[in-house]
Scaffold this motif. Structure first.
Motif, PDB file in Angstrom:
ATOM      1  N   ALA A 133      12.269  10.344  -9.719  1.00  0.00           N
ATOM      2  CA  ALA A 133      12.538   9.586  -8.494  1.00  0.00           C
ATOM      3  C   ALA A 133      11.306   8.823  -8.020  1.00  0.00           C
ATOM      4  CB  ALA A 133      13.028  10.524  -7.398  1.00  0.00           C
ATOM      5  N   VAL A 134      10.112   9.397  -8.210  1.00  0.00           N
ATOM      6  CA  VAL A 134       8.897   8.724  -7.743  1.00  0.00           C
ATOM      7  C   VAL A 134       8.628   7.436  -8.519  1.00  0.00           C
ATOM      8  CG1 VAL A 134       6.390   8.928  -7.473  1.00  0.00           C
ATOM      9  CG2 VAL A 134       7.871  10.826  -6.834  1.00  0.00           C
ATOM     10  N   PRO A 135       8.580   7.454  -9.869  1.00  0.00           N
ATOM     11  CA  PRO A 135       8.370   6.182 -10.572  1.00  0.00           C
ATOM     12  C   PRO A 135       9.485   5.175 -10.325  1.00  0.00           C
ATOM     13  CG  PRO A 135       8.853   7.949 -12.133  1.00  0.00           C
ATOM     14  CD  PRO A 135       8.593   8.591 -10.810  1.00  0.00           C
ATOM     15  N   ALA A 136      10.718   5.654 -10.098  1.00  0.00           N
ATOM     16  CA  ALA A 136      11.797   4.719  -9.766  1.00  0.00           C
ATOM     17  C   ALA A 136      11.510   4.025  -8.438  1.00  0.00           C
ATOM     18  CB  ALA A 136      13.126   5.468  -9.702  1.00  0.00           C
ATOM     19  N   ALA A 137      11.031   4.798  -7.459  1.00  0.00           N
ATOM     20  CA  ALA A 137      10.676   4.205  -6.166  1.00  0.00           C
ATOM     21  C   ALA A 137       9.502   3.247  -6.310  1.00  0.00           C
ATOM     22  CB  ALA A 137      10.333   5.309  -5.164  1.00  0.00           C
ATOM     23  N   VAL A 138       8.552   3.602  -7.180  1.00  0.00           N
ATOM     24  CA  VAL A 138       7.382   2.749  -7.395  1.00  0.00           C
ATOM     25  C   VAL A 138       7.789   1.417  -8.026  1.00  0.00           C
ATOM     26  CG1 VAL A 138       5.172   2.584  -8.628  1.00  0.00           C
ATOM     27  CG2 VAL A 138       5.814   4.715  -7.545  1.00  0.00           C
ATOM     28  N   VAL A 139       8.904   1.385  -8.755  1.00  0.00           N
ATOM     29  CA  VAL A 139       9.424   0.131  -9.313  1.00  0.00           C
ATOM     30  C   VAL A 139      10.118  -0.691  -8.231  1.00  0.00           C
ATOM     31  CG1 VAL A 139      11.101  -0.879 -10.910  1.00  0.00           C
ATOM     32  CG2 VAL A 139       9.692   1.046 -11.646  1.00  0.00           C
ATOM     33  N   ILE A 140      10.893  -0.026  -7.374  1.00  0.00           N
ATOM     34  CA  ILE A 140      11.715  -0.731  -6.389  1.00  0.00           C
ATOM     35  C   ILE A 140      10.869  -1.376  -5.293  1.00  0.00           C
ATOM     36  CG2 ILE A 140      13.456  -0.398  -4.583  1.00  0.00           C
ATOM     37  CD1 ILE A 140      14.649   1.815  -6.396  1.00  0.00           C
ATOM     38  N   VAL A 141       9.851  -0.669  -4.797  1.00  0.00           N
ATOM     39  CA  VAL A 141       9.088  -1.150  -3.640  1.00  0.00           C
ATOM     40  C   VAL A 141       8.409  -2.502  -3.898  1.00  0.00           C
ATOM     41  CG1 VAL A 141       7.131  -0.658  -2.115  1.00  0.00           C
ATOM     42  CG2 VAL A 141       8.791   1.131  -2.631  1.00  0.00           C
ATOM     43  N   PRO A 142       7.682  -2.715  -5.019  1.00  0.00           N
ATOM     44  CA  PRO A 142       7.078  -4.041  -5.212  1.00  0.00           C
ATOM     45  C   PRO A 142       8.100  -5.156  -5.388  1.00  0.00           C
ATOM     46  CG  PRO A 142       6.747  -2.677  -7.162  1.00  0.00           C
ATOM     47  CD  PRO A 142       7.274  -1.784  -6.089  1.00  0.00           C
ATOM     48  N   LEU A 143       9.288  -4.828  -5.904  1.00  0.00           N
ATOM     49  CA  LEU A 143      10.334  -5.852  -6.009  1.00  0.00           C
ATOM     50  C   LEU A 143      10.800  -6.286  -4.617  1.00  0.00           C
ATOM     51  CD1 LEU A 143      12.441  -4.446  -8.994  1.00  0.00           C
ATOM     52  CD2 LEU A 143      10.785  -6.331  -9.020  1.00  0.00           C
ATOM     53  N   PHE A 177       0.819  -1.212   0.000  1.00  0.00           N
ATOM     54  CA  PHE A 177       0.000   0.000   0.000  1.00  0.00           C
ATOM     55  C   PHE A 177       0.856   1.267   0.000  1.00  0.00           C
ATOM     56  CE2 PHE A 177      -3.276  -3.002   0.703  1.00  0.00           C
ATOM     57  CZ  PHE A 177      -4.428  -2.396   0.224  1.00  0.00           C
ATOM     58  N   PHE A 178       2.059   1.194   0.527  1.00  0.00           N
ATOM     59  CA  PHE A 178       2.999   2.310   0.397  1.00  0.00           C
ATOM     60  C   PHE A 178       3.286   2.559  -1.081  1.00  0.00           C
ATOM     61  CE2 PHE A 178       7.301   4.112   0.323  1.00  0.00           C
ATOM     62  CZ  PHE A 178       7.193   5.132   1.259  1.00  0.00           C
ATOM     63  N   ASP A 179       3.448   1.478  -1.833  1.00  0.00           N
ATOM     64  CA  ASP A 179       3.694   1.591  -3.269  1.00  0.00           C
ATOM     65  C   ASP A 179       2.491   2.201  -3.987  1.00  0.00           C
ATOM     66  OD1 ASP A 179       5.443   0.856  -5.606  1.00  0.00           O
ATOM     67  OD2 ASP A 179       3.682  -0.322  -6.136  1.00  0.00           O
ATOM     68  N   LEU A 180       1.282   1.823  -3.561  1.00  0.00           N
ATOM     69  CA  LEU A 180       0.076   2.395  -4.164  1.00  0.00           C
ATOM     70  C   LEU A 180      -0.031   3.890  -3.882  1.00  0.00           C
ATOM     71  CD1 LEU A 180      -2.531  -0.383  -3.253  1.00  0.00           C
ATOM     72  CD2 LEU A 180      -1.577   0.070  -5.513  1.00  0.00           C
ATOM     73  N   GLY A 181       0.428   4.311  -2.700  1.00  0.00           N
ATOM     74  CA  GLY A 181       0.308   5.712  -2.326  1.00  0.00           C
ATOM     75  C   GLY A 181       1.363   6.616  -2.934  1.00  0.00           C
ATOM     76  N   LEU A 182       2.535   6.074  -3.262  1.00  0.00           N
ATOM     77  CA  LEU A 182       3.646   6.909  -3.732  1.00  0.00           C
ATOM     78  C   LEU A 182       3.277   7.866  -4.867  1.00  0.00           C
ATOM     79  CD1 LEU A 182       6.743   4.499  -3.614  1.00  0.00           C
ATOM     80  CD2 LEU A 182       6.526   6.697  -2.448  1.00  0.00           C
ATOM     81  N   PRO A 183       2.584   7.410  -5.924  1.00  0.00           N
ATOM     82  CA  PRO A 183       2.318   8.336  -7.034  1.00  0.00           C
ATOM     83  C   PRO A 183       1.081   9.207  -6.858  1.00  0.00           C
ATOM     84  CG  PRO A 183       1.581   6.140  -7.632  1.00  0.00           C
ATOM     85  CD  PRO A 183       2.175   6.035  -6.254  1.00  0.00           C
ATOM     86  N   LEU A 184       0.261   8.945  -5.825  1.00  0.00           N
ATOM     87  CA  LEU A 184      -1.026   9.634  -5.738  1.00  0.00           C
ATOM     88  C   LEU A 184      -0.885  11.148  -5.633  1.00  0.00           C
ATOM     89  CD1 LEU A 184      -3.344   7.413  -3.490  1.00  0.00           C
ATOM     90  CD2 LEU A 184      -3.639   8.021  -5.894  1.00  0.00           C
ATOM     91  N   GLY A 185       0.087  11.608  -4.856  1.00  0.00           N
ATOM     92  CA  GLY A 185       0.239  13.043  -4.666  1.00  0.00           C
ATOM     93  C   GLY A 185       0.801  13.772  -5.869  1.00  0.00           C
TER      94      GLY A 185
END
Length: 402
Positions: free
Chosen positions: A178-188, A27-35
């Motif tokens: 940086a945000v989409p990069a983080a969104v890739v890393i977290v689910p991995l 859910f952290f990954d789901l929230g990262l791009p929302l803002g």
């Protein structure tokens, strides 16, 4: 059925912590791009209608896919469900990254990629939520259902909220890529954690249950959950520092007070071993949330705002696990995936309506109208809960480690 409450031994506590961490990461990954979604869509040249479409489509997909996700979990197993959801989240993250890289100067193509990413994330949310909850319930046993729902629910809510805040901070500090990069890393990272969790094999469920039958059993607790979620979604948006700075004197302390109230209720309930307090605790929780919304609506100073935010978080905190226990009691164990999936979809429905609605109210009206809607929604939840608990809703709560 949920079974008699049981205390957690050391091994069970460690296993539950892994499921909680997995839920938080998902859910952290789901929230990262929302803002960052709204500025991105506006920068492409689209208007508010497209912003609402991009934000809302994930909730629609999540709601539409929740029963299917529950059926898949009951038949294929929780571990496969979790990994399927995290795989979908990873593909969605790559699409986000492609949008930020702007490979073509074609806004229509870019927003199509963004919509595809949101659709995949909606499916991922369904699979991750159902898989982690069902996996923890199966692995830890029915006697620990309260601990599972209490901690998994906290991980879900806090992961989403902190993900939104982290996403905005990451973009401000490190730039848009940086945000989409983080969104890739977290689910991995979450997939690596999920791969190491052993979920006991359970015979695939051969039971068939129509979605209307599921809705018939969960509609009343689901509606109470949805109405209770509406004011919290609006409050989180209004108290989020990037928005609240325009309306409140102390946005960070108010936001922190809401989260603190939420955590205090969870910590307190964790110690109530073996108490059958479902009905009274539900009404008390909704009453506290209602008082918090009234204070936020009428606050003319920072002190009342802090108290209102704390009471809102305190009251909402236990609504999800209390009603979740009641839902599980209405289904056999081999249908728990579909049961918890359908029940939690009401929360997604509320968020999908409340967040865009709050954005529109902020654009057209005074922010107090958001809290006014929150007061009405919470009052409606309390009235529904009063009717529901007249059936002698009793839930045995087990907690603590032993």
């Amino acid at each position: 059925m949920t079974g008699s409450p049981q205390r957690l031994d050391r091994a069970s506590a460690i296993l539950l912590a892994k499921f909680v961490a997995l839920t938080f990461l998902g859910f952290f990954d789901l929230g990262l791009p929302l803002g960052t979604l709204a500025p991105d869509v506006l920068a492409m040249g689209f208007g508010p209608a497209m912003v609402l479409t991009v934000i809302g489509i994930q909730s629609l997909v999540t709601i539409a896919s929740r029963h299917r996700a529950g059926t898949f979990c009951d038949r294929a197993g929780a571990r496969r469900t979790m990994l399927a959801g995290l795989s979908a989240a990873t593909v969605a993250a790559l699409l986000y990254l492609a949008v930020e890289l702007r490979p073509v100067n074609a806004p229509a193509a870019l927003v199509a990629l963004l919509l595809a990413a949101r659709i995949l994330l909606g499916l991922a949310e369904s699979l991750v939520l159902v898989g982690t909850l069902a996996g923890a319930l199966v692995t830890l046993g029915p006697g620990r259902s309260w601990q599972v729902l209490a901690l998994q629910g906290a991980a879900m809510h806090l992961g989403l909220i902190l993900g939104v805040l982290a996403g905005m901070r990451i973009e401000d500090g490190l730039g848009p890529l940086a945000v989409p990069a983080a969104v890739v890393i977290v689910p991995l990272l979450a997939m690596a954690l999920a791969a190491g969790i052993a979920v006991p094999d359970r015979p695939p469920s051969a039971a068939r249950i129509a979605i209307l039958d599921v809705l018939g059993r969960i509609s009343q607790p689901g509606m109470i959950l949805a109405l209770a979620t509406v004011p919290v979604a609006g409050s989180v948006l209004l108290l989020m520092p990037s928005v609240a700075a325009e309306h409140w004197r102390m946005p960070w302390p108010a936001f922190g007070a809401l989260v603190l109230g939420y955590l205090c209720a969870r910590a307190g309930a964790w110690r109530w071993r073996g108490r059958s307090v479902g009905a009274s605790l539900l009404l008390l929780s909704l009453g506290a949330e209602l008082c918090g919304q009234i204070l936020l609506l009428t606050a003319d100073g920072a002190a009342l705002q802090l108290i209102g935010a704390f009471a809102t978080g305190l009251g909402y905190s236990l609504v999800f696990p209390i009603l979740g226990m009641a839902v599980l009691q209405r289904f056999p164990a081999d249908l728990h995936g579909r049961a918890i999936g359908g029940y939690s979809a009401f929360q997604d429905l509320a968020i999908g309506i409340a967040l865009p609605g709050a954005v529109l109210l902020l654009a057209w009206r005074d922010p107090g109208h958001v809290f006014g809607v929150g007061v009405l929604a919470t009052a409606g939840a309390w009235v529904l809960a009063l009717s529901y608990t007249r059936r002698d809703l009793t839930i045995a709560i087990g907690g603590g480690t032993g």
